[in-house]
Design an enzyme around this catalytic site. Structure first.
Site, PDB file in Angstrom:
ATOM      1  CG  ASN A 114      -0.498  -0.096   2.500  1.00 49.67           C
ATOM      2  OD1 ASN A 114       0.702   0.024   2.686  1.00 49.67           O
ATOM      3  ND2 ASN A 114      -1.366  -0.252   3.490  1.00 49.67           N
ATOM      4  CG  HIS A 117       3.870   4.584   8.135  1.00 55.24           C
ATOM      5  ND1 HIS A 117       3.082   3.810   8.952  1.00 55.24           N
ATOM      6  CD2 HIS A 117       4.362   5.587   8.921  1.00 55.24           C
ATOM      7  CE1 HIS A 117       3.117   4.311  10.189  1.00 55.24           C
ATOM      8  NE2 HIS A 117       3.880   5.395  10.198  1.00 55.24           N
TER       9      HIS A 117
HETATM   10  P1  DAT Z   1      -2.081   1.846   8.242  1.00 57.67           P
HETATM   11  O1  DAT Z   1      -0.793   1.627   7.457  1.00 57.67           O
HETATM   12  O2  DAT Z   1      -3.215   2.263   7.351  1.00 57.67           O
HETATM   13  O3  DAT Z   1      -1.889   2.742   9.444  1.00 57.67           O
HETATM   14  P2  DAT Z   1      -2.083  -0.373  10.143  1.00 57.67           P
HETATM   15  O4  DAT Z   1      -1.265   0.504  11.042  1.00 57.67           O
HETATM   16  O5  DAT Z   1      -3.300  -1.011  10.709  1.00 57.67           O
HETATM   17  O6  DAT Z   1      -2.519   0.412   8.815  1.00 57.67           O
HETATM   18  O7  DAT Z   1      -1.162  -1.531   9.576  1.00 57.67           O
HETATM   19  C1  DAT Z   1       0.170  -1.258   9.192  1.00 57.67           C
HETATM   20  C2  DAT Z   1       0.474  -1.994   7.906  1.00 57.67           C
HETATM   21  O8  DAT Z   1       0.359  -3.392   8.117  1.00 57.67           O
HETATM   22  C3  DAT Z   1      -0.501  -1.677   6.762  1.00 57.67           C
HETATM   23  O9  DAT Z   1      -0.167  -0.487   6.084  1.00 57.67           O
HETATM   24  C4  DAT Z   1      -0.345  -2.898   5.916  1.00 57.67           C
HETATM   25  C5  DAT Z   1      -0.154  -3.999   6.933  1.00 57.67           C
HETATM   26  N1  DAT Z   1      -1.452  -4.637   7.263  1.00 57.67           N
HETATM   27  C6  DAT Z   1      -2.422  -4.151   8.075  1.00 57.67           C
HETATM   28  N2  DAT Z   1      -3.474  -4.975   8.130  1.00 57.67           N
HETATM   29  C7  DAT Z   1      -3.160  -6.023   7.341  1.00 57.67           C
HETATM   30  C8  DAT Z   1      -3.824  -7.214   6.952  1.00 57.67           C
HETATM   31  N3  DAT Z   1      -5.043  -7.515   7.431  1.00 57.67           N
HETATM   32  N4  DAT Z   1      -3.187  -8.043   6.089  1.00 57.67           N
HETATM   33  C9  DAT Z   1      -1.955  -7.763   5.613  1.00 57.67           C
HETATM   34  N5  DAT Z   1      -1.261  -6.664   5.924  1.00 57.67           N
HETATM   35  C10 DAT Z   1      -1.866  -5.806   6.773  1.00 57.67           C
HETATM   36 MG    MG Z   2      -0.712   2.456  11.148  1.00 56.86          MG
END
Ligand code: DAT
Ligand code: MG
Length: 151
Positions: A114, A117
Protein backbone atom coordinates in the site's frame (compact mmCIF):
# COMPACT_ATOMS: atom_id res chain seq x y z
CA UNK A 1 -5.55 22.90 16.15
CA UNK A 2 -1.97 22.37 17.13
CA UNK A 3 1.17 22.27 15.04
CA UNK A 4 1.99 18.57 14.80
CA UNK A 5 4.54 16.30 13.16
CA UNK A 6 3.84 13.22 11.12
CA UNK A 7 6.22 10.49 10.03
CA UNK A 8 5.46 9.66 6.41
CA UNK A 9 7.31 6.84 4.70
CA UNK A 10 7.24 5.73 1.08
CA UNK A 11 7.45 1.96 1.33
CA UNK A 12 9.75 -0.19 -0.87
CA UNK A 13 7.03 -0.74 -3.51
CA UNK A 14 6.53 3.01 -3.87
CA UNK A 15 10.26 3.49 -4.39
CA UNK A 16 10.59 0.57 -6.82
CA UNK A 17 7.55 1.71 -8.80
CA UNK A 18 8.95 5.21 -9.29
CA UNK A 19 6.26 6.93 -7.22
CA UNK A 20 8.55 8.95 -4.93
CA UNK A 21 8.05 12.32 -6.65
CA UNK A 22 4.30 11.79 -7.05
CA UNK A 23 3.81 10.95 -3.37
CA UNK A 24 6.04 13.73 -2.00
CA UNK A 25 4.30 16.28 -4.21
CA UNK A 26 0.90 15.54 -2.66
CA UNK A 27 2.12 16.62 0.79
CA UNK A 28 4.08 19.55 -0.67
CA UNK A 29 1.11 20.85 -2.66
CA UNK A 30 -1.20 20.56 0.33
CA UNK A 31 1.05 23.03 2.15
CA UNK A 32 2.79 21.02 4.84
CA UNK A 33 6.43 21.66 5.73
CA UNK A 34 9.10 19.05 5.07
CA UNK A 35 11.57 18.84 7.96
CA UNK A 36 13.42 15.64 7.18
CA UNK A 37 13.96 13.46 4.12
CA UNK A 38 16.17 10.46 3.39
CA UNK A 39 16.40 7.28 1.33
CA UNK A 40 17.16 4.42 3.68
CA UNK A 41 17.29 0.63 3.64
CA UNK A 42 16.03 -0.19 7.10
CA UNK A 43 17.27 -3.05 9.26
CA UNK A 44 14.84 -5.69 10.51
CA UNK A 45 15.12 -4.51 14.12
CA UNK A 46 13.96 -0.98 13.23
CA UNK A 47 11.02 -2.28 11.17
CA UNK A 48 9.98 -4.50 14.11
CA UNK A 49 10.19 -1.58 16.54
CA UNK A 50 8.19 0.68 14.20
CA UNK A 51 5.41 -1.90 13.84
CA UNK A 52 5.68 -3.35 17.37
CA UNK A 53 1.94 -2.83 18.07
CA UNK A 54 1.22 -5.32 15.26
CA UNK A 55 3.72 -7.96 16.40
CA UNK A 56 1.01 -10.47 17.35
CA UNK A 57 -0.77 -10.24 13.97
CA UNK A 58 -0.45 -13.17 11.57
CA UNK A 59 0.75 -10.88 8.79
CA UNK A 60 3.58 -9.39 10.92
CA UNK A 61 6.47 -11.51 9.46
CA UNK A 62 5.39 -10.68 5.91
CA UNK A 63 5.06 -6.99 6.82
CA UNK A 64 8.63 -6.92 8.15
CA UNK A 65 9.97 -8.75 5.07
CA UNK A 66 8.17 -6.23 2.84
CA UNK A 67 9.36 -3.10 4.68
CA UNK A 68 12.97 -4.33 4.70
CA UNK A 69 12.89 -5.58 1.07
CA UNK A 70 14.36 -2.39 -0.42
CA UNK A 71 14.95 1.27 0.32
CA UNK A 72 12.21 3.41 1.80
CA UNK A 73 11.89 7.20 1.77
CA UNK A 74 11.63 8.56 5.31
CA UNK A 75 10.00 11.94 5.80
CA UNK A 76 9.10 14.23 8.68
CA UNK A 77 6.27 16.66 7.86
CA UNK A 78 5.04 19.48 10.07
CA UNK A 79 1.84 21.51 10.10
CA UNK A 80 -1.40 22.30 11.86
CA UNK A 81 -3.42 19.09 11.88
CA UNK A 82 -0.88 17.30 9.68
CA UNK A 83 -1.41 13.87 11.28
CA UNK A 84 -5.11 13.45 10.47
CA UNK A 85 -4.81 15.33 7.19
CA UNK A 86 -1.96 13.10 6.00
CA UNK A 87 -4.03 10.02 6.87
CA UNK A 88 -6.82 11.41 4.67
CA UNK A 89 -4.41 12.13 1.82
CA UNK A 90 -3.07 8.57 2.16
CA UNK A 91 -6.46 6.83 2.28
CA UNK A 92 -7.69 3.57 3.79
CA UNK A 93 -5.27 0.76 4.69
CA UNK A 94 -6.79 -1.49 1.99
CA UNK A 95 -6.17 0.37 -1.30
CA UNK A 96 -9.28 -1.18 -2.88
CA UNK A 97 -11.32 0.57 -0.20
CA UNK A 98 -9.35 3.83 -0.38
CA UNK A 99 -11.20 6.68 -2.06
CA UNK A 100 -10.08 7.81 -5.51
CA UNK A 101 -8.00 10.94 -5.05
CA UNK A 102 -6.10 9.46 -2.13
CA UNK A 103 -2.57 8.11 -2.60
CA UNK A 104 -3.56 4.50 -1.95
CA UNK A 105 -6.84 4.93 -3.83
CA UNK A 106 -5.01 6.18 -6.91
CA UNK A 107 -1.77 4.21 -6.82
CA UNK A 108 -2.21 0.79 -5.16
CA UNK A 109 -4.38 -2.34 -5.11
CA UNK A 110 -3.29 -4.48 -2.11
CA UNK A 111 -3.00 -3.96 1.66
CA UNK A 112 0.36 -5.71 1.61
CA UNK A 113 1.64 -3.26 -1.06
CA UNK A 114 0.00 0.00 0.00
CA UNK A 115 2.95 2.24 -0.91
CA UNK A 116 2.99 4.65 2.03
CA UNK A 117 2.89 4.92 5.82
CA UNK A 118 1.52 7.80 7.89
CA UNK A 119 1.51 8.21 11.68
CA UNK A 120 -1.87 7.61 13.32
CA UNK A 121 -1.58 10.15 16.19
CA UNK A 122 0.55 13.19 17.08
CA UNK A 123 2.21 11.10 19.81
CA UNK A 124 3.14 8.40 17.32
CA UNK A 125 4.29 11.11 14.89
CA UNK A 126 6.87 12.25 17.44
CA UNK A 127 7.79 8.68 18.42
CA UNK A 128 8.27 7.53 14.82
CA UNK A 129 10.29 10.61 13.76
CA UNK A 130 12.59 10.06 16.75
CA UNK A 131 12.88 6.40 15.77
CA UNK A 132 13.71 6.93 12.08
CA UNK A 133 15.80 10.11 12.20
CA UNK A 134 19.05 10.73 14.03
CA UNK A 135 20.06 13.95 15.69
CA UNK A 136 21.03 16.52 13.04
CA UNK A 137 18.91 14.97 10.30
CA UNK A 138 15.93 17.31 10.83
CA UNK A 139 15.99 20.92 9.57
CA UNK A 140 14.19 23.92 11.04
CA UNK A 141 13.29 26.47 8.37
CA UNK A 142 10.55 28.87 7.32
CA UNK A 143 9.10 28.32 3.84
CA UNK A 144 8.54 31.61 1.96
CA UNK A 145 4.98 30.50 1.19
CA UNK A 146 3.96 30.40 4.86
CA UNK A 147 2.10 33.80 4.88
CA UNK A 148 0.23 32.65 1.74
CA UNK A 149 -0.94 29.49 3.48
CA UNK A 150 -1.92 30.68 6.95
CA UNK A 151 -3.47 33.99 8.07
P1 DAT B 1 -2.08 1.85 8.24
O1 DAT B 1 -0.79 1.63 7.46
O2 DAT B 1 -3.21 2.26 7.35
O3 DAT B 1 -1.89 2.74 9.44
P2 DAT B 1 -2.08 -0.37 10.14
O4 DAT B 1 -1.27 0.50 11.04
O5 DAT B 1 -3.30 -1.01 10.71
O6 DAT B 1 -2.52 0.41 8.82
O7 DAT B 1 -1.16 -1.53 9.58
C1 DAT B 1 0.17 -1.26 9.19
C2 DAT B 1 0.47 -1.99 7.91
O8 DAT B 1 0.36 -3.39 8.12
C3 DAT B 1 -0.50 -1.68 6.76
O9 DAT B 1 -0.17 -0.49 6.08
C4 DAT B 1 -0.34 -2.90 5.92
C5 DAT B 1 -0.15 -4.00 6.93
N1 DAT B 1 -1.45 -4.64 7.26
C6 DAT B 1 -2.42 -4.15 8.07
N2 DAT B 1 -3.47 -4.97 8.13
C7 DAT B 1 -3.16 -6.02 7.34
C8 DAT B 1 -3.82 -7.21 6.95
N3 DAT B 1 -5.04 -7.51 7.43
N4 DAT B 1 -3.19 -8.04 6.09
C9 DAT B 1 -1.95 -7.76 5.61
N5 DAT B 1 -1.26 -6.66 5.92
C10 DAT B 1 -1.87 -5.81 6.77
MG1 MG C 1 -0.71 2.46 11.15
Amino acid sequence: MEVEESYIMIKPDGVQRGLVGEIISRFEKKGFKLKGLKLFHCPKQLAEEHYKDLSSKPFFPKLITYITSGPVVCMAWEGVGVVASARKLIGATNPLQAEPGTIRGDLAVQTGRNVVHGSDSPENGKREIALWFKEGELTEWTPVQTPWLVE
